[in-house]
Design an enzyme around this catalytic site. Structure first.
Site, PDB file in Angstrom:
ATOM      1  N   GLY A  11     -36.192 -44.259  24.886  1.00 43.24           N
ATOM      2  CA  GLY A  11     -35.723 -42.697  25.328  1.00 43.24           C
ATOM      3  C   GLY A  11     -34.890 -43.728  26.146  1.00 43.24           C
ATOM      4  CG  ASP A  50     -60.593 -46.799  23.669  1.00 44.49           C
ATOM      5  OD1 ASP A  50     -60.824 -47.161  24.511  1.00 44.49           O
ATOM      6  OD2 ASP A  50     -60.728 -45.671  22.918  1.00 44.49           O
ATOM      7  CB  ALA A  69     -42.153 -39.124  31.591  1.00 45.79           C
ATOM      8  CB  THR A 110     -38.767 -36.008  38.700  1.00 41.37           C
ATOM      9  OG1 THR A 110     -37.945 -35.419  39.234  1.00 41.37           O
ATOM     10  CG2 THR A 110     -40.168 -35.495  39.090  1.00 41.37           C
ATOM     11  CG  ASP A 111     -35.033 -34.774  41.745  1.00 43.65           C
ATOM     12  OD1 ASP A 111     -35.007 -34.740  40.416  1.00 43.65           O
ATOM     13  OD2 ASP A 111     -33.582 -34.929  42.001  1.00 43.65           O
ATOM     14  CE1 TYR A 133     -41.060 -34.121  34.887  1.00 45.82           C
ATOM     15  CE2 TYR A 133     -39.031 -33.947  36.565  1.00 45.82           C
ATOM     16  CZ  TYR A 133     -39.387 -34.715  35.402  1.00 45.82           C
ATOM     17  OH  TYR A 133     -38.954 -35.825  35.549  1.00 45.82           O
ATOM     18  CE  LYS A 137     -42.070 -39.044  36.353  1.00 46.90           C
ATOM     19  NZ  LYS A 137     -42.672 -39.489  35.288  1.00 46.90           N
TER      20      LYS A 137
END
Length: 305
Positions: A11, A50, A69, A110-111, A133, A137
């Site tokens: 990412g 697992d 994420a 995150t903010d 969101y 988080k």
């Protein structure tokens, strides 16, 4: 040999972290990806507890960085089960598995855990997210704290950096609309409308990667930083401001119209400026000026519209 596992290495942020850590000559790096294999990466679906446990038991890393994420607010709003699987349950599974091996776990948050009404926010300020969101988080932060004594949450704001697709960041995703507004300037002119309400602090992923590497160095010295820390760029910008900087960097005579009221279907906070004092006090951090950083990004991935 200090061994680090980066979860979500393909990412936007994961690639920057891997790039920074591969320059450490005495460290061993293990990368995991899900849909985009890179280099010598290991395929891992972090929704499979697992599989996560088997990976950790096999690799036995000294530290794990969770860069995977679901970070798209609109997706989280419409698919809360997916948001929970990636942002909460996966964090819990990883942290629980590492607890058996005394590994330090760094989880990215995150903010958006804040409502944006009383900035700047210290690391110990009371969270109050206003969208799915942010809630997911925040629950992920709590899952980490409940699952390991060697956990650290790193809260970050809007990220941008070297990309493989314009849509990877809410910063570079503005480029096509900016370019289109310039292309129509000589005929049926149609300006690009840009949000001028929400205040963001765009933060360069290579700078975040330096912060991550410095945190890992503390752990390697048996001085692990735990709890919650925050890092942020220090240049406040709306999307309208960001678009103007992008147009200048692209040398495009863009037609931009500011939108001074929120229009997003998913609610966004007004200003979630993160206070970075805890890390700064430890001598951790690096900030590249936005104009310098965005020109580097655009040089590596030039616009060919």
């Amino acid at each position: 040999m200090f061994k680090v596992a980066v979860i979500g290495a393909s990412g936007l942020l994961g690639r920057a972290i891997v790039g920074e850590l591969t320059r450490q000559p005495d460290w061993q790096l293990v990368q995991t990806t899900f849909s985009r294999p890179v280099g010598q990466s290991v395929t891992l679906d972090i929704r499979d507890a697992d599989a996560v446990a088997r990976f950790v038991d096999r690799e036995r890393p000294d530290a794990i960085v969770i860069a995977a994420a679901e970070r798209r607010p609109d997706v989280c709003e419409h698919d809360p089960a997916l948001a929970r699987a990636l942002n909460v349950d996966a964090v819990r599974a990883i942290a629980s598995a590492t607890q058996r091996h005394d590994a330090w776990v760094l989880s990215i948050s995150t903010d958006y855990v804040f409502d944006g009404t009383q900035p700047p926010y210290r690391y110990d300020a009371t969270p109050s997210p206003i969208n799915a969101y942010g809630r997911s988080k925040l629950e992920g932060e709590q899952a980490l704290a409940e699952s390991t004594d060697l956990g650290c949450v790193l809260r970050l704001p809007l990220l941008f950096g070297p990309i493989v697709d314009w849509r990877e960041s809410a910063v570079t995703s503005l480029v096509p609309a900016i370019a289109a507004s310039a292309r129509t300037a000589s005929s049926e002119a149609k300006a690009a409308v840009m949000d001028a309400w929400a205040i963001r602090y765009p933060t360069y992923t290579p700078d975040v990667a330096v912060v991550v590497r410095q945190l890992l160095e503390w752990h390697a010295r048996d001085e692990a930083v735990c709890g919650t820390v925050q890092w942020s760029g220090d240049e406040p910008m709306t999307k309208y401001d960001i678009a103007r900087h992008l147009a200048s960097a692209l040398q495009i005579d863009a037609q931009l119209t500011p939108q001074h009221t929120p229009t997003d279907a998913t609610p966004r906070p007004h200003n979630c400026h993160l206070d970075s004092t805890r890390l700064e006090t430890l001598g951790i951090g690096r900030r590249t000026p936005f104009d310098t950083a965005i020109r580097d990004v655009l040089a590596q991935f030039p616009w060919r519209g």
